[in-house]
Design an enzyme around this catalytic site. Sequence first.
Site, PDB file in Angstrom:
ATOM      1  N   ASN A  93      10.517   6.059  78.366  1.00  0.00           N
ATOM      2  CA  ASN A  93      10.965   6.682  77.226  1.00  0.00           C
ATOM      3  C   ASN A  93      12.014   7.539  77.508  1.00  0.00           C
ATOM      4  OD1 ASN A  93       9.494   5.383  75.505  1.00  0.00           O
ATOM      5  ND2 ASN A  93       7.905   7.091  75.165  1.00  0.00           N
TER       6      ASN A  93
ATOM      7  N   ARG B  27       7.998   4.671  59.987  1.00  0.00           N
ATOM      8  CA  ARG B  27       8.929   5.402  61.121  1.00  0.00           C
ATOM      9  C   ARG B  27      10.121   5.629  60.578  1.00  0.00           C
ATOM     10  NH1 ARG B  27       7.342   3.239  66.935  1.00  0.00           N
ATOM     11  NH2 ARG B  27       8.207   5.150  67.651  1.00  0.00           N
TER      12      ARG B  27
ATOM     13  N   ASP C 296       1.154   9.704  72.728  1.00  0.00           N
ATOM     14  CA  ASP C 296       1.143   8.710  73.494  1.00  0.00           C
ATOM     15  C   ASP C 296      -0.161   8.519  74.191  1.00  0.00           C
ATOM     16  OD1 ASP C 296       3.572   7.844  72.334  1.00  0.00           O
ATOM     17  OD2 ASP C 296       4.898   8.355  73.885  1.00  0.00           O
TER      18      ASP C 296
ATOM     19  N   ARG D 188       5.972  -3.963  77.130  1.00  0.00           N
ATOM     20  CA  ARG D 188       6.878  -3.119  76.779  1.00  0.00           C
ATOM     21  C   ARG D 188       6.967  -1.861  77.533  1.00  0.00           C
ATOM     22  NH1 ARG D 188       6.284  -1.420  71.551  1.00  0.00           N
ATOM     23  NH2 ARG D 188       7.947  -0.086  72.269  1.00  0.00           N
TER      24      ARG D 188
HETATM   25  N1  EPU Z   1      10.137  10.940  61.810  1.00  0.00           N
HETATM   26  C1  EPU Z   1      10.810  11.139  60.658  1.00  0.00           C
HETATM   27  N2  EPU Z   1      11.906  11.088  60.445  1.00  0.00           N
HETATM   28  C2  EPU Z   1      13.066  10.720  61.402  1.00  0.00           C
HETATM   29  C3  EPU Z   1      12.317  10.548  62.792  1.00  0.00           C
HETATM   30  C4  EPU Z   1      11.086  10.671  62.687  1.00  0.00           C
HETATM   31  O1  EPU Z   1      10.183  11.402  59.593  1.00  0.00           O
HETATM   32  O2  EPU Z   1      14.209  10.490  61.138  1.00  0.00           O
HETATM   33  C5  EPU Z   1       8.760  11.238  62.163  1.00  0.00           C
HETATM   34  C6  EPU Z   1       8.117   9.884  62.519  1.00  0.00           C
HETATM   35  O3  EPU Z   1       7.830   9.174  61.306  1.00  0.00           O
HETATM   36  C7  EPU Z   1       6.878  10.589  63.237  1.00  0.00           C
HETATM   37  C8  EPU Z   1       7.292  11.728  63.743  1.00  0.00           C
HETATM   38  O4  EPU Z   1       8.506  12.175  62.944  1.00  0.00           O
HETATM   39  O5  EPU Z   1       5.723  10.739  62.340  1.00  0.00           O
HETATM   40  C9  EPU Z   1       7.825  11.495  65.170  1.00  0.00           C
HETATM   41  O6  EPU Z   1       8.826  10.599  65.634  1.00  0.00           O
HETATM   42  P1  EPU Z   1       9.756  10.869  66.621  1.00  0.00           P
HETATM   43  O7  EPU Z   1      11.178  10.809  66.208  1.00  0.00           O
HETATM   44  O8  EPU Z   1       9.676  12.167  67.682  1.00  0.00           O
HETATM   45  O9  EPU Z   1       9.217   9.711  67.713  1.00  0.00           O
HETATM   46  P2  EPU Z   1      10.306   8.325  68.156  1.00  0.00           P
HETATM   47  O10 EPU Z   1      11.568   8.856  68.682  1.00  0.00           O
HETATM   48  O11 EPU Z   1      10.417   7.174  67.330  1.00  0.00           O
HETATM   49  C10 EPU Z   1       9.431   8.766  70.507  1.00  0.00           C
HETATM   50  C11 EPU Z   1       8.660   7.656  71.605  1.00  0.00           C
HETATM   51  C12 EPU Z   1       7.258   7.354  71.224  1.00  0.00           C
HETATM   52  C13 EPU Z   1       6.543   8.657  70.989  1.00  0.00           C
HETATM   53  C14 EPU Z   1       7.268   9.649  70.119  1.00  0.00           C
HETATM   54  C15 EPU Z   1       6.553  11.099  69.950  1.00  0.00           C
HETATM   55  C16 EPU Z   1      10.397   6.670  72.609  1.00  0.00           C
HETATM   56  C17 EPU Z   1      11.180   5.265  72.832  1.00  0.00           C
HETATM   57  N3  EPU Z   1       9.482   6.600  71.789  1.00  0.00           N
HETATM   58  O12 EPU Z   1       9.412   7.994  69.593  1.00  0.00           O
HETATM   59  O13 EPU Z   1       6.534   6.600  72.368  1.00  0.00           O
HETATM   60  O14 EPU Z   1       5.426   8.341  70.527  1.00  0.00           O
HETATM   61  O15 EPU Z   1       8.544   9.924  70.584  1.00  0.00           O
HETATM   62  O16 EPU Z   1       6.479  11.719  70.964  1.00  0.00           O
HETATM   63  O17 EPU Z   1      10.883   7.713  73.165  1.00  0.00           O
HETATM   64  C18 EPU Z   1       5.420   4.960  72.941  1.00  0.00           C
HETATM   65  O18 EPU Z   1       6.111   5.107  74.104  1.00  0.00           O
HETATM   66  O19 EPU Z   1       4.290   4.043  73.025  1.00  0.00           O
HETATM   67  C19 EPU Z   1       5.954   5.506  71.804  1.00  0.00           C
HETATM   68  C20 EPU Z   1       5.695   5.250  70.714  1.00  0.00           C
END
Ligand code: EPU
Length: 418
Positions: free
Chosen positions: A23, A121, A306, A398
């Site tokens: 990440n 998401r 995670d 992944r």
């Molecule tokens: N959310 C919204 N609107 C947005 C963006 C996010 O409602 O525009 C919500 C999401 O639906 C979720 C929450 O905010 O309910 C948190 O989402 P976030 O954007 O923080 O997560 P992400 O960027 O999609 C990253 C990691 C995830 C990890 C999350 C939370 C990466 C590539 N992915 O996802 O990692 O779970 O942050 O820490 O960095 C994994 O590695 O298995 C994984 C899923």
Amino acid sequence: MQKLVIQGGKRLRGELDLQGAKNSALPILSASLLCDGESVFHNCPCLTDIYSALRILNSLGFKCSFSDNTATVKYNGICRSEIDGELMQEMRSSIIFLGAMLGRIKECTVSYPGGCELGSRPIDMHLDGFRKMGVDIREEYGKIICKVRDKIHGAKISLSFPSVGATENIILCAVLADGETVINNSAREPEICDLAGYLRKCGAKIKGDGESRIVINGVKKLNGCEYSIMPDRIAGATYLSATASTGGEIILKNACINAMESFTSMLESAGCSINTSGNTIYLRSGSCLKAIKNIKTMPYPGFPTDAQAILMASLLKAKGTSVFEENIFDCRYRHTDALIKMGADIQVIGKTAVVHGVKRLYGATVEATDLRGGAGVTIAGLSAEGTSIITGLNHIDRGYENFEKSLALLGADIKRTE
Ligand code: EPU
């Protein structure tokens, strides 16, 4: 179809070098799109998501190579402004290329990203941030078409939730923008500091990463550099949990100790003995773990979502009742069906999962339905009696480099078969 075949019941014991963070590597690869010259990334994990990111960069005109955990990305002009729908579907992080493309060429067309099914998401916060910075966004036939009329300008952006992806995307869009961008209620994850660290080394002006208010002052140009990706705290949590659940002991090297504290403190509550020195974690676990009453997933520095499935898997046979509360994603208990099939006693009610410790788990054929859930069911298989067969390895691949080889190195009886 590939499967993992596990003969459970082996106590894990040994030393492991931790892989680089997925990440962190993904947004950093996207950031390399903003730079002239060449970037060389060390400690880059060998994962299918990393190959997807390199394919996106190649498709846009960059020259990329990857070997021995070193990725090289060389600017060669950008030949197109659209990222293929198929590449967008390969992983969730494909959306992070949107901010970098807007920052660099002021236009980009993408479709909605793929990735793990953890509930809805949305990317509304990413798009709202871009709009505030002067980007016109319209959607047509499932495509998101983004264009900048004049120039990208700095803006004050307050996130309604500290989204990791939205924080990264806005940083990527802002580093070459005109003027100052302020992100309030930004995510504080260590991977964001790693991204900011790389960008700063390339010439970007970023302050406040790791805090809730990040300030970015746009610069005219960034130059590629050599950078080492931070260790993967979630892969670290996975190997510690696997060891704890089998009553074993592990020396985990090249770990990010501070970033893993919310996790290691949980394993201590479960009765494990943990010592740290430099960037090494030593864990020793007794034959029976204790249940933990109150595990709430929260944005960093809280307990990471995670690691929820991973910790749950190691507490299935703990003495007493553990209670989880999932506060980040609305559908992140899909692994519980597989765990129940293996004999676990779990009740899920909304965002709460109640785990009553059982005496035994039994091997079963189960499917990994997402990346961390897949790691969780593998951990359960390691402490179950008899043979477990895990399918759905595309999810596990992944995020984990040499997953079964690392576990086998610790003494697990685990093999990948066709
Ligand atoms: N959310 C919204 N609107 C947005 C963006 C996010 O409602 O525009 C919500 C999401 O639906 C979720 C929450 O905010 O309910 C948190 O989402 P976030 O954007 O923080 O997560 P992400 O960027 O999609 C990253 C990691 C995830 C990890 C999350 C939370 C990466 C590539 N992915 O996802 O990692 O779970 O942050 O820490 O960095 C994994 O590695 O298995 C994984 C899923």
